[in-house]
Scaffold this motif. Structure first.
Motif, PDB file in Angstrom:
ATOM      1  N   SER A 123     -36.031 -20.588 -41.444  1.00 30.16           N
ATOM      2  CA  SER A 123     -36.599 -19.331 -40.955  1.00 30.16           C
ATOM      3  C   SER A 123     -37.377 -19.589 -39.673  1.00 30.16           C
ATOM      4  CB  SER A 123     -37.544 -18.709 -41.997  1.00 30.16           C
ATOM      5  OG  SER A 123     -38.740 -19.487 -42.110  1.00 30.16           O
ATOM      6  N   ARG A 124     -37.608 -18.534 -38.904  1.00 25.03           N
ATOM      7  CA  ARG A 124     -38.396 -18.681 -37.672  1.00 25.03           C
ATOM      8  C   ARG A 124     -39.852 -18.999 -37.991  1.00 25.03           C
ATOM      9  NH1 ARG A 124     -36.428 -13.634 -37.529  1.00 25.03           N
ATOM     10  NH2 ARG A 124     -35.311 -14.011 -35.588  1.00 25.03           N
ATOM     11  N   ASP A 125     -40.375 -18.470 -39.095  1.00 21.73           N
ATOM     12  CA  ASP A 125     -41.761 -18.772 -39.465  1.00 21.73           C
ATOM     13  C   ASP A 125     -41.926 -20.267 -39.725  1.00 21.73           C
ATOM     14  OD1 ASP A 125     -42.490 -16.138 -39.223  1.00 21.73           O
ATOM     15  OD2 ASP A 125     -42.326 -15.702 -41.363  1.00 21.73           O
ATOM     16  N   GLN A 126     -40.962 -20.853 -40.413  1.00 23.32           N
ATOM     17  CA  GLN A 126     -41.000 -22.293 -40.674  1.00 23.32           C
ATOM     18  C   GLN A 126     -40.920 -23.073 -39.368  1.00 23.32           C
ATOM     19  OE1 GLN A 126     -37.466 -23.833 -42.450  1.00 23.32           O
ATOM     20  NE2 GLN A 126     -38.447 -25.670 -43.290  1.00 23.32           N
ATOM     21  N   ALA A 127     -40.037 -22.641 -38.460  1.00 24.30           N
ATOM     22  CA  ALA A 127     -39.855 -23.335 -37.183  1.00 24.30           C
ATOM     23  C   ALA A 127     -41.145 -23.340 -36.360  1.00 24.30           C
ATOM     24  CB  ALA A 127     -38.723 -22.683 -36.400  1.00 24.30           C
ATOM     25  N   PHE A 128     -41.815 -22.190 -36.287  1.00 24.93           N
ATOM     26  CA  PHE A 128     -43.023 -22.128 -35.471  1.00 24.93           C
ATOM     27  C   PHE A 128     -44.226 -22.774 -36.156  1.00 24.93           C
ATOM     28  CE2 PHE A 128     -40.740 -18.842 -32.998  1.00 24.93           C
ATOM     29  CZ  PHE A 128     -40.889 -19.444 -31.759  1.00 24.93           C
ATOM     30  N   ALA A 129     -44.214 -22.823 -37.485  1.00 24.92           N
ATOM     31  CA  ALA A 129     -45.279 -23.549 -38.171  1.00 24.92           C
ATOM     32  C   ALA A 129     -45.253 -25.017 -37.756  1.00 24.92           C
ATOM     33  CB  ALA A 129     -45.112 -23.420 -39.680  1.00 24.92           C
ATOM     34  N   VAL A 130     -44.046 -25.551 -37.524  1.00 24.32           N
ATOM     35  CA  VAL A 130     -43.907 -26.934 -37.071  1.00 24.32           C
ATOM     36  C   VAL A 130     -44.253 -27.058 -35.593  1.00 24.32           C
ATOM     37  CG1 VAL A 130     -42.271 -28.825 -36.703  1.00 24.32           C
ATOM     38  CG2 VAL A 130     -42.207 -27.515 -38.841  1.00 24.32           C
ATOM     39  N   MET A 131     -43.670 -26.197 -34.769  1.00 19.13           N
ATOM     40  CA  MET A 131     -43.850 -26.340 -33.320  1.00 19.13           C
ATOM     41  C   MET A 131     -45.269 -26.023 -32.871  1.00 19.13           C
ATOM     42  SD  MET A 131     -42.230 -27.464 -30.767  1.00 19.13           S
ATOM     43  CE  MET A 131     -40.535 -27.211 -30.293  1.00 19.13           C
ATOM     44  N   ASP A 132     -45.973 -25.173 -33.582  1.00 17.81           N
ATOM     45  CA  ASP A 132     -47.336 -24.819 -33.189  1.00 17.81           C
ATOM     46  C   ASP A 132     -48.384 -25.806 -33.698  1.00 17.81           C
ATOM     47  OD1 ASP A 132     -46.432 -22.573 -31.847  1.00 17.81           O
ATOM     48  OD2 ASP A 132     -46.787 -21.204 -33.524  1.00 17.81           O
ATOM     49  N   GLY A 133     -47.944 -26.867 -34.354  1.00 15.04           N
ATOM     50  CA  GLY A 133     -48.872 -27.850 -34.897  1.00 15.04           C
ATOM     51  C   GLY A 133     -48.812 -29.181 -34.169  1.00 15.04           C
ATOM     52  N   PRO A 134     -49.080 -30.270 -34.892  1.00 11.50           N
ATOM     53  CA  PRO A 134     -49.095 -31.600 -34.268  1.00 11.50           C
ATOM     54  C   PRO A 134     -47.774 -32.006 -33.618  1.00 11.50           C
ATOM     55  CG  PRO A 134     -50.176 -31.649 -36.419  1.00 11.50           C
ATOM     56  CD  PRO A 134     -49.541 -30.292 -36.293  1.00 11.50           C
ATOM     57  N   VAL A 135     -46.662 -31.532 -34.141  1.00 12.48           N
ATOM     58  CA  VAL A 135     -45.363 -31.862 -33.537  1.00 12.48           C
ATOM     59  C   VAL A 135     -45.289 -31.321 -32.117  1.00 12.48           C
ATOM     60  CG1 VAL A 135     -42.889 -31.321 -33.598  1.00 12.48           C
ATOM     61  CG2 VAL A 135     -44.043 -32.133 -35.666  1.00 12.48           C
ATOM     62  N   GLY A 136     -45.674 -30.053 -31.946  1.00 12.15           N
ATOM     63  CA  GLY A 136     -45.671 -29.473 -30.608  1.00 12.15           C
ATOM     64  C   GLY A 136     -46.653 -30.173 -29.678  1.00 12.15           C
ATOM     65  N   ALA A 137     -47.804 -30.561 -30.202  1.00 13.85           N
ATOM     66  CA  ALA A 137     -48.802 -31.260 -29.382  1.00 13.85           C
ATOM     67  C   ALA A 137     -48.261 -32.611 -28.904  1.00 13.85           C
ATOM     68  CB  ALA A 137     -50.088 -31.459 -30.178  1.00 13.85           C
ATOM     69  N   HIS A 138     -47.535 -33.298 -29.776  1.00 12.73           N
ATOM     70  CA  HIS A 138     -46.913 -34.574 -29.403  1.00 12.73           C
ATOM     71  C   HIS A 138     -45.903 -34.362 -28.272  1.00 12.73           C
ATOM     72  CE1 HIS A 138     -44.722 -38.411 -29.943  1.00 12.73           C
ATOM     73  NE2 HIS A 138     -43.631 -37.673 -29.828  1.00 12.73           N
ATOM     74  N   LEU A 139     -45.097 -33.324 -28.375  1.00 16.35           N
ATOM     75  CA  LEU A 139     -44.099 -33.037 -27.340  1.00 16.35           C
ATOM     76  C   LEU A 139     -44.768 -32.660 -26.021  1.00 16.35           C
ATOM     77  CD1 LEU A 139     -41.650 -31.048 -29.627  1.00 16.35           C
ATOM     78  CD2 LEU A 139     -41.254 -33.318 -28.654  1.00 16.35           C
ATOM     79  N   ASP A 140     -45.858 -31.914 -26.104  1.00 17.29           N
ATOM     80  CA  ASP A 140     -46.603 -31.565 -24.891  1.00 17.29           C
ATOM     81  C   ASP A 140     -47.120 -32.813 -24.185  1.00 17.29           C
ATOM     82  OD1 ASP A 140     -46.133 -28.971 -25.612  1.00 17.29           O
ATOM     83  OD2 ASP A 140     -48.202 -28.496 -26.172  1.00 17.29           O
ATOM     84  N   ASP A 141     -47.598 -33.771 -24.964  1.00 18.55           N
ATOM     85  CA  ASP A 141     -48.092 -35.024 -24.384  1.00 18.55           C
ATOM     86  C   ASP A 141     -46.966 -35.787 -23.683  1.00 18.55           C
ATOM     87  OD1 ASP A 141     -50.633 -34.485 -25.317  1.00 18.55           O
ATOM     88  OD2 ASP A 141     -50.461 -35.783 -27.085  1.00 18.55           O
ATOM     89  N   LYS A 142     -45.795 -35.796 -24.298  1.00 19.53           N
ATOM     90  CA  LYS A 142     -44.645 -36.472 -23.690  1.00 19.53           C
ATOM     91  C   LYS A 142     -44.261 -35.805 -22.365  1.00 19.53           C
ATOM     92  CE  LYS A 142     -43.512 -39.708 -26.692  1.00 19.53           C
ATOM     93  NZ  LYS A 142     -43.408 -41.143 -26.325  1.00 19.53           N
ATOM     94  N   MET A 143     -44.324 -34.488 -22.322  1.00 15.59           N
ATOM     95  CA  MET A 143     -44.004 -33.757 -21.098  1.00 15.59           C
ATOM     96  C   MET A 143     -45.042 -34.053 -20.016  1.00 15.59           C
ATOM     97  SD  MET A 143     -41.213 -31.809 -21.271  1.00 15.59           S
ATOM     98  CE  MET A 143     -41.387 -30.190 -20.505  1.00 15.59           C
ATOM     99  N   ALA A 144     -46.296 -34.142 -20.416  1.00 13.04           N
ATOM    100  CA  ALA A 144     -47.368 -34.413 -19.447  1.00 13.04           C
ATOM    101  C   ALA A 144     -47.179 -35.770 -18.775  1.00 13.04           C
ATOM    102  CB  ALA A 144     -48.728 -34.347 -20.141  1.00 13.04           C
TER     103      ALA A 144
END
Length: 332
Positions: free
Chosen positions: A113-134
């Motif tokens: 579901s989209r709710d499940q997807a954003f629960a992951v992306m809006d948490g530590p997983v997304g923060a890790h990806l943001d750091d990689k992009m930086a």
């Protein structure tokens, strides 16, 4: 020269200097996108522009270039990298070659579901990806929904795993995506979306996969007959800025940009969710043959592509992949 003439000249010069100063003080941000103008992402770009210009009281002007006006997604990413444009709205797939960790959230049948997807992306997983992009000179401003991706083709209805055998299908430049369809027996081809319609029209390809909104707004139904609800990947969009240009903004202007993007992405996620089924119905109404994927076939597809996660561990830290799986499971 009379005193009145001198006063008038001084007034005109002063007014001109003030106008010039005002123009120079205006921050101009060029923002590109590769989605059609009626797509929720392009409309979210408008929300971002309105929010920024209103909150900054005209100190920041946002110039929008949706619908591939500045080239395809690959070109837009390169333009952000060089700083020739401030930011781009596009699929995360166009950053997977620079940041392979994005492939961990692109694994087949990872999200239900989209709710499940954003629960992951809006948490530590997304923060890790943001750091990689930086680390590469990018700033992730926010994530939105491109949606579940579905297969269309000109060969046959999809009723078994064997129906993928030999299918020439276009995919985004994401190695996980490509490996998934190789595991199903298809012949996947990475191609920018800007080239896809003509490739399907000319019969160079048999198939493609995209969310319903992209299939409809790009008119792929005009050159494709069969539609399924395979939902094999959930795809995110991200708004990515050039780090140097972002850091050059004042603290106040950065806060305005951040707040505006948060508003735009919340709006986009809501719009995408509301419109999904209407996009599919439009495709059916306009003549596509819709064949739903049974629960049994979905389970077979999941099993057939299970090896993709193992091969990803050769390119991405296995601990991060495991973290994605754990957070996805926790968000069910």
């Amino acid at each position: 020269m009379s005193t009145s003439h001198v006063v008038k000249i001084v007034s005109l010069l002063t007014a001109g200097m003030l106008l010039s100063s005002s123009v120079l003080a205006t921050e101009r941000l060029r923002v590109a996108g590769n989605f059609p103008t009626d797509h929720s992402v392009s409309r979210a770009m408008e929300v971002f522009k309105e929010e920024v210009e209103s909150a900054s009281e005209g100190e920041i002007r946002v110039d929008l270039f949706p619908a591939m006006q500045l080239g395809g997604a690959t070109e837009n990413v390169d333009q952000v990298r060089s700083g020739s444009i401030f930011a781009v709205f596009t699929s995360i797939a166009y950053f997977t070659r620079s940041v392979p960790d994005y492939e961990a959230v692109s694994l087949p049948f990872l999200f239900d579901s989209r709710d499940q997807a954003f629960a992951v992306m809006d948490g530590p997983v997304g923060a890790h990806l943001d750091d990689k992009m930086a680390e590469l000179g990018f700033v992730n401003l926010g994530y939105g929904e491109l949606g579940f991706r579905h297969v269309t083709n000109n060969l046959r209805p999809i009723t078994s795993v064997e129906d993928f055998e030999g299918m020439r299908i276009r995919l985004q430049p994401n190695e996980v995506h490509l490996q998934t369809f190789r595991a199903l027996g298809a012949n996947p081809v990475a191609m920018d979306v800007s080239e896809l319609y003509s490739a399907l029209q000319q019969g160079v390809l048999d198939a493609q996969e995209n969310p319903y909104n992209i299939i409809a707004s790009r008119r792929f139904n005009e050159v494709q007959e069969h539609l399924s609800d395979s939902g094999h990947f959930y795809d995110f969009i991200n708004a990515v800025a050039n780090q140097r240009r972002y850091n050059d903004l004042s603290d106040e202007h950065r806060a305005i940009v951040d707040d505006a993007m948060q508003t735009a992405m919340v709006w986009q996620r809501d719009a995408a969710a509301e419109e999904e089924e209407s996009w599919r119905q439009q495709l059916v109404d306009e003549g596509m043959t819709f064949t739903p994927i049974s629960l049994e076939l979905r389970a077979e597809l999941r099993e057939a592509t299970r090896e993709v996660a193992d091969s990803l561990k050769e390119r991405v830290d296995p601990e991060f992949i495991e973290q994605v799986f754990q957070e996805a499971e926790a968000a069910l």
